[in-house]
Write a protein that holds these residues in place. Structure first.
Motif, PDB file in Angstrom:
ATOM      1  N   ARG A  18       0.829  -1.196   0.000  1.00  0.00           N
ATOM      2  CA  ARG A  18       0.000   0.000   0.000  1.00  0.00           C
ATOM      3  C   ARG A  18       0.875   1.263   0.000  1.00  0.00           C
ATOM      4  NH1 ARG A  18      -1.826   2.201   4.043  1.00  0.00           N
ATOM      5  NH2 ARG A  18      -1.324   0.458   5.427  1.00  0.00           N
ATOM      6  N   LEU A  19       1.906   1.261   0.835  1.00  0.00           N
ATOM      7  CA  LEU A  19       2.813   2.417   0.877  1.00  0.00           C
ATOM      8  C   LEU A  19       3.506   2.615  -0.470  1.00  0.00           C
ATOM      9  CD1 LEU A  19       4.693   2.069   4.314  1.00  0.00           C
ATOM     10  CD2 LEU A  19       2.751   3.556   3.759  1.00  0.00           C
ATOM     11  N   ALA A  20       4.014   1.515  -1.019  1.00  0.00           N
ATOM     12  CA  ALA A  20       4.803   1.620  -2.246  1.00  0.00           C
ATOM     13  C   ALA A  20       3.955   2.138  -3.399  1.00  0.00           C
ATOM     14  CB  ALA A  20       5.413   0.260  -2.583  1.00  0.00           C
ATOM     15  N   ARG A  21       2.695   1.689  -3.460  1.00  0.00           N
ATOM     16  CA  ARG A  21       1.880   1.999  -4.636  1.00  0.00           C
ATOM     17  C   ARG A  21       1.037   3.253  -4.489  1.00  0.00           C
ATOM     18  NH1 ARG A  21       0.550  -3.299  -7.780  1.00  0.00           N
ATOM     19  NH2 ARG A  21      -1.226  -2.025  -8.397  1.00  0.00           N
ATOM     20  N   ASP A  22       1.222   3.964  -3.419  1.00  0.00           N
ATOM     21  CA  ASP A  22       0.528   5.245  -3.241  1.00  0.00           C
ATOM     22  C   ASP A  22       0.912   6.169  -4.398  1.00  0.00           C
ATOM     23  OD1 ASP A  22      -0.148   7.867  -2.504  1.00  0.00           O
ATOM     24  OD2 ASP A  22      -0.003   7.378  -0.370  1.00  0.00           O
ATOM     25  N   LEU A  72       4.385  -5.821  -5.776  1.00  0.00           N
ATOM     26  CA  LEU A  72       5.504  -4.876  -5.686  1.00  0.00           C
ATOM     27  C   LEU A  72       6.259  -4.737  -7.006  1.00  0.00           C
ATOM     28  CD1 LEU A  72       7.120  -5.453  -2.178  1.00  0.00           C
ATOM     29  CD2 LEU A  72       5.859  -3.454  -2.992  1.00  0.00           C
ATOM     30  N   LYS A  73       5.871  -5.551  -7.984  1.00  0.00           N
ATOM     31  CA  LYS A  73       6.530  -5.471  -9.286  1.00  0.00           C
ATOM     32  C   LYS A  73       6.551  -4.027  -9.784  1.00  0.00           C
ATOM     33  CE  LYS A  73       6.559  -7.280 -13.917  1.00  0.00           C
ATOM     34  NZ  LYS A  73       6.068  -8.222 -14.884  1.00  0.00           N
ATOM     35  N   VAL A 117       6.891   4.747  -3.308  1.00  0.00           N
ATOM     36  CA  VAL A 117       8.141   4.286  -2.695  1.00  0.00           C
ATOM     37  C   VAL A 117       8.669   3.130  -3.522  1.00  0.00           C
ATOM     38  CG1 VAL A 117       9.203   3.331  -0.612  1.00  0.00           C
ATOM     39  CG2 VAL A 117       7.263   4.896  -0.401  1.00  0.00           C
ATOM     40  N   GLN A 118       9.986   3.068  -3.721  1.00  0.00           N
ATOM     41  CA  GLN A 118      10.561   1.922  -4.440  1.00  0.00           C
ATOM     42  C   GLN A 118      11.802   1.416  -3.714  1.00  0.00           C
ATOM     43  OE1 GLN A 118      11.088   3.680  -8.294  1.00  0.00           O
ATOM     44  NE2 GLN A 118      12.685   5.096  -7.598  1.00  0.00           N
TER      45      GLN A 118
END
Ligand SMILES: *Cc1c(COP(=O)(O)O)cnc(C)c1O
Length: 726
Positions: free
Chosen positions: A528-532, A568-569, A537-538
């Motif tokens: 959820r954090l990464a895809r905001d 996460l891809k 975030v990466q």
């Protein structure tokens, strides 16, 4: 404009010779001007041949070189670099010239099983070797009399490839000495200088290679000689190669062979520094010399102790080599005869309880018993180490166990990315002729706190440039990692990763205590954090697992799997074949450097120190060096300066704390932009982080070693109780 006059042949000769001298001194690895010269000669070769100056001079013919030197700009550049090199090699004054002149005649002999100096000489497995390499570079900068001793592993450390099952596989490539910045050590007649060491039932003949590291010399021992039996010449094949029998023989070679080679070269060290226990057999050779000179056993032990200091590097049990009595007697059989030491007496030197027949021989115990002083590599590691070895000193309370600490550091100029080195050189040009000395001073790094010296906008522009360089590097590497590349892949790879996204890096050995996958424990939350969309975030990961560490390999497999098949891809990549070059790209380009060891097992850690000068902020468990560095304003802490007793509980709590600090502090701060689009508070942390730099350099560290350990001032304190086998 009139034509420039052609360079006369003697000048061309001079420059060609100068470039050859320069290529064979690793000083070029920390001088940007020198690297630019070699890179210009063959840009593609520079990139493909591990940025290796010697290999470039093999790639470019002598004829081409002479022709190219008729380019006046290039010739001027070469001349300037050679002048800087000569000035470095013959300085008017140095720190050691003033504070430690005694080591000029009788140097420190610094022994380590691995040295990580540069990606073109891959003879290190990880942080220990990189630290040893940085120690040499700073000793050189400081003008300290010091020689390094190690082995020349002709296949180096393994190269990593990932197979179709995302499983790490290892391959080795033969290093060609002719293409490396190493030179054979020869006598005046041009013959190799050799010494012999008795290993198992064989006589090993040993030659050496010289590596010039600025003003310091590193000697690499080599048994690859036709007269040696195959198992002997294989001892210098691979870093920590093979089973425990290869291991003990490598260590006899390093310790005993190393002392003999120094003697053959006429070098008389004032102190022997064992960097980790692998080299501790050197104490037995010193003992043998003294017994042969007629000393009693007790005298010989005392005198040897006066010459030796020891640094221990890990609280992880498996990091301390232990050998059975049988193996020691087998591998050391002939040496023991020379030593005329009864095997039980020898075993006692490597045991906490000398009379316990079941206790194996431990190299750390030998090193502790045979040194006048010993140290750990951070304050917490010192405490843990005193507990670990308390049984060796039963007469004193644990806090009086005579093992101190010197916190590790990094060689600043060697780690600073070219982009930054050039930037600071330009910026400081008017003010400081010796900008590279100035750059090691707290004064310089404190100036970064001052926005009138460097503005937020300027710092942010630098950060963007460094992140851009990392992302383009990563795209190139990921494209190369693909097994089947189609035309459309190029387009995909050019869009891989987001140059505006908060970029978090993790790269180091995949030892399991470092817990690379910890951050993915709360997987859905991290996704959820990464895809905001507003605040993406990466993650960039890299690292090698030890060839026999299947659990470490499972960590790698898990992370690559997530990068390819999970949500996460596109937000997570794994760069294969981690080395010093990959490390430099990552610590400079990432915004955040993640460090999640299981406290207190990370004795120090150094990769986070390399991040500081680049404005990459540390996000770390309060372990090793970070507990000493973190002050609440210069990065981020994961959890308190303590840890639960149970490992399961610790992993759970640490994952919680990591998620909390990431979601509540790191991400909001990075994306909090003002009307000008600048994350002011983030940049304030960068300033504070940069001000932390000088406390974690090997410049500071080597000075501490000189003042507290190398000088003949035996520490008051108890010696190990076990009476050395008497
Ligand atoms: C700095 C460095 C390390 C050490 O990293 P840690 O975070 O201290 O484990 C290991 N390998 C390479 C190539 C490095 O440059």
């Amino acid at each position: 404009m009139s034509a420039t006059k052609p360079l006369p042949p003697e000048t061309v000769n001079e420059l060609v010779q100068g470039l050859n001298r320069l290529a064979y001194n690793l000083w070029w690895t920390w001088d940007q001007g020198a690297q630019d010269v070699f890179a210009q000669l063959s840009p593609r070769g520079w990139q493909n041949l591990f940025h290796n100056a010697v290999a470039i001079l093999r790639e470019v013919s002598d004829y081409e070189l002479r022709v190219r030197l008729q380019d006046p700009d290039f010739a001027a550049q070469v001349r300037q670099v050679l002048e800087a090199f000569d000035a470095y090699m013959k300085p008017a004054s140095t720190w050691a010239g003033k504070h430690a002149p005694e080591f000029a005649r009788r140097p420190v002999a610094y022994f380590c099983a691995e040295f990580g100096l540069h990606e073109c000489l891959p003879i290190a497995a990880g942080g220990l070797g990189v630290l040893a390499g940085d120690h040499l570079k700073s000793a050189s900068d400081l003008g300290l009399g010091l020689v390094g001793v190690s082995l020349f592993y002709r296949e180096g450390y393994f190269q990593q490839a990932i197979d179709a099952n995302n499983w790490q596989t290892e391959y080795y490539s033969l290093l060609n000495p002719r293409h490396l910045p190493i030179e054979p050590v020869l006598d005046p007649k041009g013959e190799p200088i050799t010494v012999t060491v008795r290993i198992a039932m064989s006589l090993a003949r040993v030659r050496a290679w010289r590596v010039n590291v600025g003003r310091v010399t590193l000697y690499l021992l080599d048994t690859d000689l036709p007269e040696n039996e195959a198992f002997i010449s294989d001892l210098t094949r691979r870093v920590y190669g093979g089973d425990s029998s290869v291991r003990i023989m490598q260590e006899i070679l390093l310790g005993v062979g190393g002392v003999r080679m120094l003697r053959a070269l006429g070098i008389v060290p004032s102190v022997f520094h064992m960097n980790e226990g692998h080299s501790a057999f050197l104490t037995l050779e010193l003992l043998r010399e003294k017994l042969a000179a007629g000393r009693t056993f007790e005298q010989a032990i005392q005198e040897t102790r006066q010459e030796c200091v020891f640094t221990t590097h890990t609280p992880v049990e498996a990091g301390h080599d232990r050998f059975s009595r049988d193996l020691l007697c087998y591998a050391g059989h002939l040496f023991l005869e020379e030593l005329r030491l009864d095997p039980d007496k020898l075993m006692a030197l490597g045991r906490v309880h000398p009379d316990n027949p079941n206790e194996p021989f431990c190299m750390t115990v030998l090193a502790l018993k045979m040194s006048r002083a010993a140290n750990a590599v951070s304050e917490l590691h010192g405490r843990v180490t005193r507990h670990m070895w308390h049984a060796l000193y039963p007469d004193v309370p644990v806090d009086k166990v005579p093992i101190g600490h010197i916190t590790n550091g990094v060689h600043l100029m060697g780690w600073m990315k070219g982009t930054l080195r050039s930037y600071w050189r330009r910026k400081l040009a008017e003010h400081h002729h010796h900008w590279d000395a100035y750059i090691n001073s707290p004064e310089f790094w404190n100036r970064i706190l001052d926005p009138s010296f460097i503005s937020d906008e300027e710092l942010w522009a630098l950060r963007y440039k460094l992140r851009r360089e990392l992302i383009e590097f990563t795209r190139r590497r990921l494209l190369l990692q693909q097994h089947h590349v189609t035309q459309s892949d190029f387009i995909t790879f050019d869009h891989l990763l987001n140059p505006d996204a908060l970029t978090i890096g993790f790269a180091r050995r995949f030892a399991t205590y470092k817990r690379a996958p910890l951050i993915f424990q709360r997987f859905d939350d991290i996704v959820r954090l990464a895809r905001d969309k507003a605040r993406p975030v990466q993650f960039i990961f890299a690292g090698k697992a030890h060839p026999r560490d299947d659990e470490g390999k499972r960590f790698i497999q898990h992370i690559i799997h997530l990068s390819k098949y999970s949500e996460l891809k596109g937000h997570l990549v794994f760069i294969e074949n981690y080395d010093i070059h990959v490390a430099r790209q990552m610590v400079s380009g990432c915004d955040v450097w993640l460090n999640t060891p299981r406290r207190p097992l990370e004795a120090s850690g150094t990769s986070g120190m390399k991040a500081l000068c680049h404005g990459c902020l540390n996000l770390s468990i309060m372990d090793g060096w970070w507990r000493e560095a973190y002050d609440g304003t210069n990065g981020f802490a994961i959890g308190p300066d303590a840890h639960p007793d149970s490992v399961e509980e610790q992993d759970r709590v640490d994952a919680e704390n990591l998620y909390r600090v990431l979601s509540e502090e790191v991400i909001p701060l990075f994306y909090q932009r003002d009307a000008q689009g600048i994350p002011r508070q983030w940049i304030q942390r960068i300033r504070r982080s940069m001000a932390t730099v000088p406390r974690f350099t090997t410049d500071r560290m080597v000075k501490e070693y000189v003042e507290r350990y190398y000088r003949q001032a035996p520490q008051a304190g108890s010696k190990p109780s076990s009476k050395a086998g008497t």
